[in-house]
Design a protein around this motif. Structure first.
Motif, PDB file in Angstrom:
ATOM      1  N   ARG A 112       0.839  -1.205   0.000  1.00 17.42           N
ATOM      2  CA  ARG A 112       0.000   0.000   0.000  1.00 17.42           C
ATOM      3  C   ARG A 112       0.876   1.260   0.000  1.00 17.42           C
ATOM      4  O   ARG A 112       0.494   2.288  -0.536  1.00 17.42           O
ATOM      5  N   VAL A 129      -6.655   4.843  11.880  1.00 13.45           N
ATOM      6  CA  VAL A 129      -6.347   5.144  10.471  1.00 13.45           C
ATOM      7  C   VAL A 129      -5.025   4.523  10.039  1.00 13.45           C
ATOM      8  O   VAL A 129      -4.842   4.149   8.890  1.00 13.45           O
ATOM      9  N   CYS A 130      -4.082   4.399  10.982  1.00 12.43           N
ATOM     10  CA  CYS A 130      -2.790   3.766  10.657  1.00 12.43           C
ATOM     11  C   CYS A 130      -2.674   2.527  11.530  1.00 12.43           C
ATOM     12  O   CYS A 130      -2.494   2.643  12.743  1.00 12.43           O
ATOM     13  N   GLU A 169       1.017  -1.110   9.021  1.00 15.29           N
ATOM     14  CA  GLU A 169       1.611   0.065   8.372  1.00 15.29           C
ATOM     15  C   GLU A 169       2.610   0.733   9.317  1.00 15.29           C
ATOM     16  O   GLU A 169       3.682   1.177   8.888  1.00 15.29           O
ATOM     17  N   ARG A 187       6.422   1.518   8.404  1.00 13.62           N
ATOM     18  CA  ARG A 187       6.924   2.896   8.494  1.00 13.62           C
ATOM     19  C   ARG A 187       8.216   2.941   9.310  1.00 13.62           C
ATOM     20  O   ARG A 187       9.204   3.567   8.900  1.00 13.62           O
ATOM     21  N   GLY A 193       3.059   6.888  12.153  1.00 15.12           N
ATOM     22  CA  GLY A 193       1.701   7.375  11.897  1.00 15.12           C
ATOM     23  C   GLY A 193       0.939   7.578  13.191  1.00 15.12           C
ATOM     24  O   GLY A 193       1.409   7.216  14.273  1.00 15.12           O
ATOM     25  N   PRO A 194      -0.269   8.164  13.082  1.00 17.90           N
ATOM     26  CA  PRO A 194      -1.077   8.416  14.279  1.00 17.90           C
ATOM     27  C   PRO A 194      -1.600   7.105  14.878  1.00 17.90           C
ATOM     28  O   PRO A 194      -1.737   6.105  14.180  1.00 17.90           O
ATOM     29  N   HIS A 224     -10.593   5.502  16.097  1.00 13.06           N
ATOM     30  CA  HIS A 224     -11.847   6.136  15.675  1.00 13.06           C
ATOM     31  C   HIS A 224     -13.030   5.190  15.879  1.00 13.06           C
ATOM     32  O   HIS A 224     -14.161   5.518  15.545  1.00 13.06           O
ATOM     33  N   ARG A 255      -4.659  -3.780  -8.636  1.00 17.08           N
ATOM     34  CA  ARG A 255      -3.837  -3.960  -7.427  1.00 17.08           C
ATOM     35  C   ARG A 255      -4.687  -3.816  -6.157  1.00 17.08           C
ATOM     36  O   ARG A 255      -4.617  -4.648  -5.264  1.00 17.08           O
ATOM     37  N   GLN A 308      -5.678  -6.691  -3.367  1.00 16.71           N
ATOM     38  CA  GLN A 308      -5.409  -6.571  -1.928  1.00 16.71           C
ATOM     39  C   GLN A 308      -6.689  -6.808  -1.119  1.00 16.71           C
ATOM     40  O   GLN A 308      -6.665  -7.474  -0.083  1.00 16.71           O
ATOM     41  N   ASP A 342     -10.385   5.106   3.298  1.00 15.94           N
ATOM     42  CA  ASP A 342     -10.109   5.655   4.623  1.00 15.94           C
ATOM     43  C   ASP A 342     -11.320   6.344   5.241  1.00 15.94           C
ATOM     44  O   ASP A 342     -11.226   6.879   6.336  1.00 15.94           O
ATOM     45  N   PRO A 376      -0.027  13.693   9.830  1.00 11.97           N
ATOM     46  CA  PRO A 376      -0.827  12.679  10.523  1.00 11.97           C
ATOM     47  C   PRO A 376      -2.163  12.365   9.854  1.00 11.97           C
ATOM     48  O   PRO A 376      -2.661  11.260   9.971  1.00 11.97           O
ATOM     49  N   ARG A 395      -3.246   9.667   4.487  1.00 16.93           N
ATOM     50  CA  ARG A 395      -3.029   8.238   4.247  1.00 16.93           C
ATOM     51  C   ARG A 395      -2.571   8.077   2.803  1.00 16.93           C
ATOM     52  O   ARG A 395      -3.289   8.408   1.857  1.00 16.93           O
ATOM     53  N   LEU A 396      -1.362   7.539   2.631  1.00 12.15           N
ATOM     54  CA  LEU A 396      -0.774   7.372   1.311  1.00 12.15           C
ATOM     55  C   LEU A 396      -1.145   6.023   0.712  1.00 12.15           C
ATOM     56  O   LEU A 396      -1.129   4.997   1.409  1.00 12.15           O
ATOM     57  N   HIS A 397      -1.457   6.040  -0.577  1.00 12.51           N
ATOM     58  CA  HIS A 397      -1.698   4.798  -1.319  1.00 12.51           C
ATOM     59  C   HIS A 397      -0.868   4.886  -2.595  1.00 12.51           C
ATOM     60  O   HIS A 397      -1.191   5.671  -3.490  1.00 12.51           O
ATOM     61  N   LEU A 398       0.199   4.123  -2.661  1.00 16.68           N
ATOM     62  CA  LEU A 398       1.111   4.206  -3.807  1.00 16.68           C
ATOM     63  C   LEU A 398       1.035   2.906  -4.603  1.00 16.68           C
ATOM     64  O   LEU A 398       0.822   1.830  -4.052  1.00 16.68           O
TER      65      LEU A 398
END
Lengths: 368, 368
Positions: free
Chosen positions: A38, A295-296, A300, A304, A312-313, A317, B30, B34, B292, B340, B343-346
């Motif tokens: 991701r 969220v993280c 992940e 990281r 990440g945070p 939630h 992709r 997942q 997210d 924070p 949220r990255l999605h690569l």
């Protein structure tokens, strides 16, 4: 505590497109691999079992033993960073990976401490993380003396290996010492006093390459037959207990110069008193709730840290009730798939052997 | 509307451990892969490009053209269900997959309608989903007549293929007809009146094999140079607009006897008036915010539908601002990784060509 940490040079974070290696192709490796992809990383798994759960969702898998020198050299040369899903990685394997050019995280110190129960508790006490009273046992004589000193009931465990209740035996009377010593195979052992705890908690925490520490809300755990059944998180804890858990987590992470996610199991004695039961230098079953509550998530977060990214945070939630699907439990997938609050996570294991971790379900509730 | 749908026999949902096939190995494939592996499915990708973004996170990839008969036969025999990440799947490919034993979803009708802009708008109007006025164009003569009838400015597009602003040209004066006809290659075309819209919205919706319909909150989209830049969701819309979008979505899904996730682009004329710009019979860029913002994102939703599982919930627990990372935008990964709320999605694409979709970032805000 931070005064004791030397100034660190922060290395450059690994760019997306880098390749990460994971020792172990089970469910933890699988979920780590998914988190890594991701973020744009490629992943290579090392696992002796062909077509492993993690291998099936990764760019490649090297099928070899964890101490196979050639496999480790290839992995070290292919991967810019390597991590693992289990703590019993041979020390020699880590050395060879580093020789191959890879950064390995968590590092050798965390592995060494986590592989030996006496070293682990000794370390924990040294950084101010309290544990039950314990004694190192090398001989039957040691055992008899320690039983006298710690009283009964008392728990005898092998110093190394063993998990989910294996390799351990309760001693209920001094007369049982010989039998217990035989049961665990007359191997180097640890004798642990019993904790009178109210409940079992755990805290999932992380430390980045820059020394930053992040701690998730606590989880409350229910074990069954020595195996984790359910985690409810965020657990209902008072501010004092929460603060104590955070302080313990930070002390352990800093004491090990740790990089990555760690799971810390705690005994809650009440009144803000906590004992550390054990630490796991990896993502942890009691942290699976973070997948649908934060969220993280812990996967992940670990990637990281390993890749040298900022952490990440860790805020929640949602309130999550995570339940392991063991063995035939997984056959409930159809009923669970119809429940709107149930998020299924299945590991792609073909054979639902008794007690085998086949998946888990996160029941997602509003945060209270 | 539901009266018109015949009673359906609900087939058994595919059990975890089944193999799903995906035509197309880009970022949508992709993220579908997942989601499928999270539910315990194995995934095989068909894509002519070796080591594709989706292939790298899947159990296998067949490297062949989308109309390669052998490849399609193998895929059909290996996979219990097959889906796709793009709508221009050759009709003959679907036939061959079905012959191989696979269920293909979405089905041939949705594909046929989505591949031809005249058929698409004709279908939309037939189910009560309004569009701009349009005319089918086969000759220059047709074009001149239609320009007179619809007025200027008016948009000429090829009937088939073309996306992200390619294969289309604005006609601003009747004298421009010949030039426009030449620009699009004198191919069968559609002429579309201009809509005076206030903003562009989209709705991500799904229909299960049991006929159940699920609709996500609307997104508001900002395009730049014909390419999606940002989606903000849930969009601020009044109840009338929301209800109208839901009714349009249900009518389209039911009219196509659709199975899977669909993206519907809308023009918001104000006052609850919506026109359908176009439909995409697949997961959609404007639905990436659900990763997210919702417990069950569009990718899991699509896999659930394709596998015959019950649909998941579509409620949002956060407000998300999704921004595409195009070309060199992806170089911002380090700065974004430190925020924070980001949220990255690569997508794991090696070469950041100009305008290429390299990833996206979801900025997560509290739901207002």
């Amino acid at each position: 505590m931070t005064d004791a940490v030397p100034a660190r040079i922060t290395p450059q974070p690994l760019p997306p497109g880098s390749t990460l290696g994971i020792l172990g192709g089970g469910q933890l490796g699988r979920m780590l691999s998914q988190a890594a992809s991701r973020l744009g990383f490629n992943v290579v798994i090392l696992d002796p079992e062909e077509n492993s759960p993690a291998g099936r969702v990764s760019q490649g898998q090297i099928v070899a033993a964890y101490d196979n020198p050639t496999a480790l050299s290839v992995l070290g040369q292919t991967c810019q960073a390597v991590t693992f899903e289990f703590e019993n990685v041979p020390a020699g394997s880590v050395e060879r990976l580093v020789e191959g050019g890879a950064v390995v995280a968590p590092g050798p110190k965390a592995l060494a401490v986590a592989q030996d129960r006496v070293d682990e508790k000794t370390f924990l006490n040294s950084v101010g993380a309290p544990t039950v009273a314990f004694a190192a046992i090398d001989t039957l004589e040691d055992l008899r003396h320690a039983v006298d000193r710690l009283g009964v009931p008392v728990l005898l465990k092998t110093r190394r290996e063993g998990y989910d209740g294996k390799g351990q035996v309760w001693i209920k009377s001094p007369a049982d010492a010989l039998k217990a010593w035989t049961v665990i195979g007359e191997r180097p052992a640890i004798l642990e006093a019993r904790a009178s705890f109210q409940r079992e908690l755990s805290v999932i925490c992380a430390r980045g390459r820059d020394g930053a520490v992040a701690v998730y809300p606590l989880g409350e755990n229910i074990h069954k037959g020595g195996v984790l059944k359910t985690t409810i998180a965020p657990a209902k804890v008072d501010a004092k207990t929460e603060a104590r858990a955070h302080a313990i987590a930070a002390a352990i992470l800093e004491g090990l110069d740790y990089v990555g996610v760690m799971g810390i199991e705690l005994f809650d004695l009440g009144g803000g008193l906590l004992l550390v039961n054990e630490i796991a230098p990896r993502v942890h079953n009691t942290g699976h709730w973070t997948q649908d509550g934060c969220v993280c998530d812990q996967f992940e977060q670990h990637i990281r840290a390993v890749a040298g990214w900022p952490l990440g945070p860790t805020t929640a939630h949602a309130r999550v009730e995570m339940t392991n699907l063991l063995g035939d439990d997984v056959k409930k997938w159809a009923a669970l798939s119809a429940k709107p609050d149930a998020r299924l996570h299945l590991y792609g294991k073909a054979e639902a052997r008794k007690g085998r971790k086949m998946g888990h379900v996160n029941r997602v509730k509003p945060l209270v």
